[in-house]
Design a protein around this motif. Structure first.
Motif, PDB file in Angstrom:
ATOM      1  N   ARG A  65     -11.458   3.250  -2.560  1.00 22.41           N
ATOM      2  CA  ARG A  65     -10.050   3.590  -2.810  1.00 22.41           C
ATOM      3  C   ARG A  65      -9.280   3.855  -1.515  1.00 22.41           C
ATOM      4  NH1 ARG A  65     -13.276   4.797  -6.681  1.00 22.41           N
ATOM      5  NH2 ARG A  65     -12.667   4.390  -8.844  1.00 22.41           N
ATOM      6  N   ARG A  66      -8.130   3.217  -1.360  1.00 24.52           N
ATOM      7  CA  ARG A  66      -7.196   3.420  -0.240  1.00 24.52           C
ATOM      8  C   ARG A  66      -7.806   3.097   1.129  1.00 24.52           C
ATOM      9  NH1 ARG A  66      -4.846   9.320  -2.253  1.00 24.52           N
ATOM     10  NH2 ARG A  66      -6.886  10.015  -1.552  1.00 24.52           N
ATOM     11  N   THR A 108      -6.798  -3.070   3.494  1.00 21.81           N
ATOM     12  CA  THR A 108      -5.415  -3.537   3.361  1.00 21.81           C
ATOM     13  C   THR A 108      -5.402  -4.974   2.834  1.00 21.81           C
ATOM     14  OG1 THR A 108      -5.382  -4.455   5.573  1.00 21.81           O
ATOM     15  CG2 THR A 108      -4.760  -2.132   5.361  1.00 21.81           C
ATOM     16  N   TYR A 127       0.199   4.693  -6.749  1.00 25.04           N
ATOM     17  CA  TYR A 127      -1.184   4.427  -6.327  1.00 25.04           C
ATOM     18  C   TYR A 127      -1.872   3.480  -7.311  1.00 25.04           C
ATOM     19  CZ  TYR A 127      -6.189   4.917  -6.445  1.00 25.04           C
ATOM     20  OH  TYR A 127      -7.517   4.617  -6.553  1.00 25.04           O
ATOM     21  N   TYR A 168      -0.742  -0.153  -7.157  1.00 20.54           N
ATOM     22  CA  TYR A 168      -1.321  -0.818  -5.975  1.00 20.54           C
ATOM     23  C   TYR A 168      -2.820  -1.070  -6.174  1.00 20.54           C
ATOM     24  CZ  TYR A 168      -4.408   0.334  -2.029  1.00 20.54           C
ATOM     25  OH  TYR A 168      -5.481   0.427  -1.188  1.00 20.54           O
ATOM     26  N   ARG A 169      -3.499  -0.084  -6.702  1.00 19.89           N
ATOM     27  CA  ARG A 169      -4.950  -0.175  -6.875  1.00 19.89           C
ATOM     28  C   ARG A 169      -5.325  -1.355  -7.790  1.00 19.89           C
ATOM     29  NH1 ARG A 169     -10.088   0.732  -5.385  1.00 19.89           N
ATOM     30  NH2 ARG A 169     -11.492   1.261  -7.065  1.00 19.89           N
ATOM     31  N   SER A 182      -6.610  12.036   1.294  1.00 22.15           N
ATOM     32  CA  SER A 182      -5.232  12.192   1.752  1.00 22.15           C
ATOM     33  C   SER A 182      -5.103  13.408   2.667  1.00 22.15           C
ATOM     34  CB  SER A 182      -4.324  12.392   0.544  1.00 22.15           C
ATOM     35  OG  SER A 182      -4.631  13.631  -0.057  1.00 22.15           O
ATOM     36  N   PHE A 209       0.893   4.127   1.094  1.00 22.15           N
ATOM     37  CA  PHE A 209       0.496   5.150   2.072  1.00 22.15           C
ATOM     38  C   PHE A 209       0.614   4.524   3.446  1.00 22.15           C
ATOM     39  CE2 PHE A 209      -3.276   3.017   0.282  1.00 22.15           C
ATOM     40  CZ  PHE A 209      -3.769   2.364   1.393  1.00 22.15           C
ATOM     41  N   GLU A 261       0.867  -1.178   0.000  1.00 19.89           N
ATOM     42  CA  GLU A 261       0.000   0.000   0.000  1.00 19.89           C
ATOM     43  C   GLU A 261       0.905   1.229   0.000  1.00 19.89           C
ATOM     44  OE1 GLU A 261      -0.503  -2.638   2.005  1.00 19.89           O
ATOM     45  OE2 GLU A 261      -2.564  -3.262   1.675  1.00 19.89           O
TER      46      GLU A 261
END
Ligand code: F0G
Length: 464
Positions: free
Chosen positions: A415-416, A419, A321, A324-325, A64, A15, A13
């Motif tokens: 989104r984000r 985990t 990003y 990962y996405r 964010s 972030f 991830e």
């Protein structure tokens, strides 16, 4: 000391988490009761009773620290707010379109756009219209026509761009309908209703060339434009060295405008816009915007919403990003495929789609197999997805029931938010339901509205 550079195959991830939102665990017994109280309709569950919520990727993402700081510094002036100019400059930089018409979400942009351009008897072709888009077009008395390539309807086909428009069918539609009755040609990137599948740059360019040849405007439904750009980068020849931002700019360069829900690749919890080049059309749309949304420098958004979107549009285009996405969706897809579970292949940009027609052949479409599988996911693991099948699409205007083209369970990733261990757990739940699939039975609808019934219908299991 001579160390070789470390290269990891793990896509982590990109972030770290500084603000957390606890999730609530429930027992299977509690969930059985909660599901019953909700009329066996996951839309009617309270979000607090859901452990992993994959109902939608729309407006459910995590923002964010840069977005939050922009929101604090926003300008809430009614007219000419600096937050509007910030958003305008971001949209212009990424899309190249001259005019920005901010709205509270994507469907508000659709409402303004189609009310302005569509007339009774018109046909509006697309690869596949999303359901709100279709509804707005039909509301204006026009026909929404889906012209995706044949592979777009075959869950097992591994075509890299299953969202592509069928160009022969498009040209035939133009000839049969007549240029005067086609106010716009649309293309949805990625193709949400068709499994989150991307559209290639080559296809976007070809549709654009055809639109120009017949002098018909060409607009993009751009909700997931950044995810589409990533697929072009990783799957289409000639783009691997390009930045997602430049790929996105190129995609938009072929179009005359776009509708956008900023709740997806705008990385915001609310917001949207219509962006376009034509001065005349923009002025007509703005007149309607004032009526339905608000003054043209805020539309349906607060100043802080515009700040969040202005920043979010760039964050959605960040390579780390996007890697990962897209990888986290494929990661779940791979685990399910390895366990022999039929899914729409290859995995798309925002969701994994389970093929319930294949998984549950003993449940006929009119007894809603995808609905049944989705409810079992909640019962067993507290997971909420959404049925995209006969409950959603089966009811015909004359009241009859017709099986949908596919029976899918969509598991859309906010989104984000989740985990890798959430995804590992998710795979365990899905595999466990799959192994017990013969136990699952069908459902019947006991009450509900005639339009968009899936949102509020109440159902009962046929074999409780
Ligand atoms: N176009 C596409 C391709 C969409 O996926 C959506 C929304 C819209 C337009 C409308 O945007 O919700 O901001 O009004 N899709 C959500 C989903 C609801 O769950 O797929 P909106």
């Amino acid at each position: 000391m001579k160390l070789k550079e470390f290269e990891s195959d793990t896509i982590i991830e990109p972030f770290r988490i500084r603000s957390v939102e606890p999730v609530r665990f429930t027992t299977m017994e509690e969930r059985a009761q909660l599901l019953k109280e909700a009329g066996f309709n996951p839309f009617l569950l309270k979000a607090d009773d859901v452990l992993i919520d994959l109902l939608t990727d729309s407006g459910t993402g995590a923002m964010s620290s840069k977005q939050w700081s922009g929101m604090i510094a926003s300008d809430e002036s009614y007219a000419g707010s600096s937050s509007f100019y910030k958003l305008e400059s971001a949209v212009r930089d990424i899309t190249g379109f001259k005019h920005l018409i901010p709205t509270h979400q994507g469907r508000a942009a659709e409402n303004i756009f189609f009310t302005t351009i569509a007339r009774e008897g018109d046909v509006i072709p697309s690869n596949t219209h999303f359901d709100t888009t279709r509804a707005h077009i039909e509301h204006a008395g026009a026909e929404a026509r889906d012209l995706v390539i044949a592979e777009g309807h075959q869950p097992e086909s591994r075509h890299p761009f299953k969202g592509n428009m069928d160009l022969a069918k498009l040209e035939k539609t133009i000839h049969d309908t007549g240029v005067d009755n086609i106010p716009v040609i649309m293309i949805t990137v990625t193709n949400n209703s068709g499994g989150g599948q991307p559209v290639s740059m080559d296809n976007i360019r070809s549709v654009s060339e055809m639109a120009r040849k017949y002098d018909i405007p060409f607009f993009i439904d751009a909700c997931r434009f950044a995810e589409n750009a990533w697929f072009i980068k990783t799957r289409e020849e000639g783009f691997s060295g390009e930045k997602p931002l430049d790929i996105a700019r190129k995609m938009f360069s072929y179009a005359d405008g776009c509708t956008m829900s900023a709740k997806k690749d705008g990385m915001a919890n609310i917001g949207g816009f219509l962006a376009l080049n034509s001065d005349e059309l923009a002025s007509e749309c703005r007149n309607l915007e004032i009526l339905t949304e608000g003054f043209p420098t805020y539309g349906g958004m607060a100043g802080y919403d515009m700040e969040a979107v202005a920043q979010g549009l760039y964050e959605a285009l960040d390579s780390d990003y996007l890697r990962y996405r897209i990888r986290s969706i494929a990661y779940l897809g791979d685990k399910l495929s390895d366990a022999g579970i039929p899914i729409v292949q290859p995995t798309g940009g925002h969701a994994v789609y389970l093929d319930a027609r294949k998984i549950l052949p003993h449940i006929p479409p009119t007894q809603y197999p995808a609905w049944s599988f989705n409810n079992a996911l909640y019962l067993l693991g507290g997971v909420r997805g959404v049925e995209i099948g006969t409950v959603m699409f089966g009811r015909q205007p004359d009241g009859s029931e017709k099986p949908a083209a596919m029976e899918l369970v969509r598991l859309a990733f906010p989104r984000r938010v989740y985990t890798q261990s959430h995804v590992d757990y998710l795979a365990e739940v899905i595999i466990s339901v799959f192994r017990q699939r013969e136990q699952l039975g069908g459902y019947k609808i006991v009450s509900g509205p005639t339009v968009l019934r899936h949102f509020s219908a109440r159902l009962e299991p046929l074999d409780p």
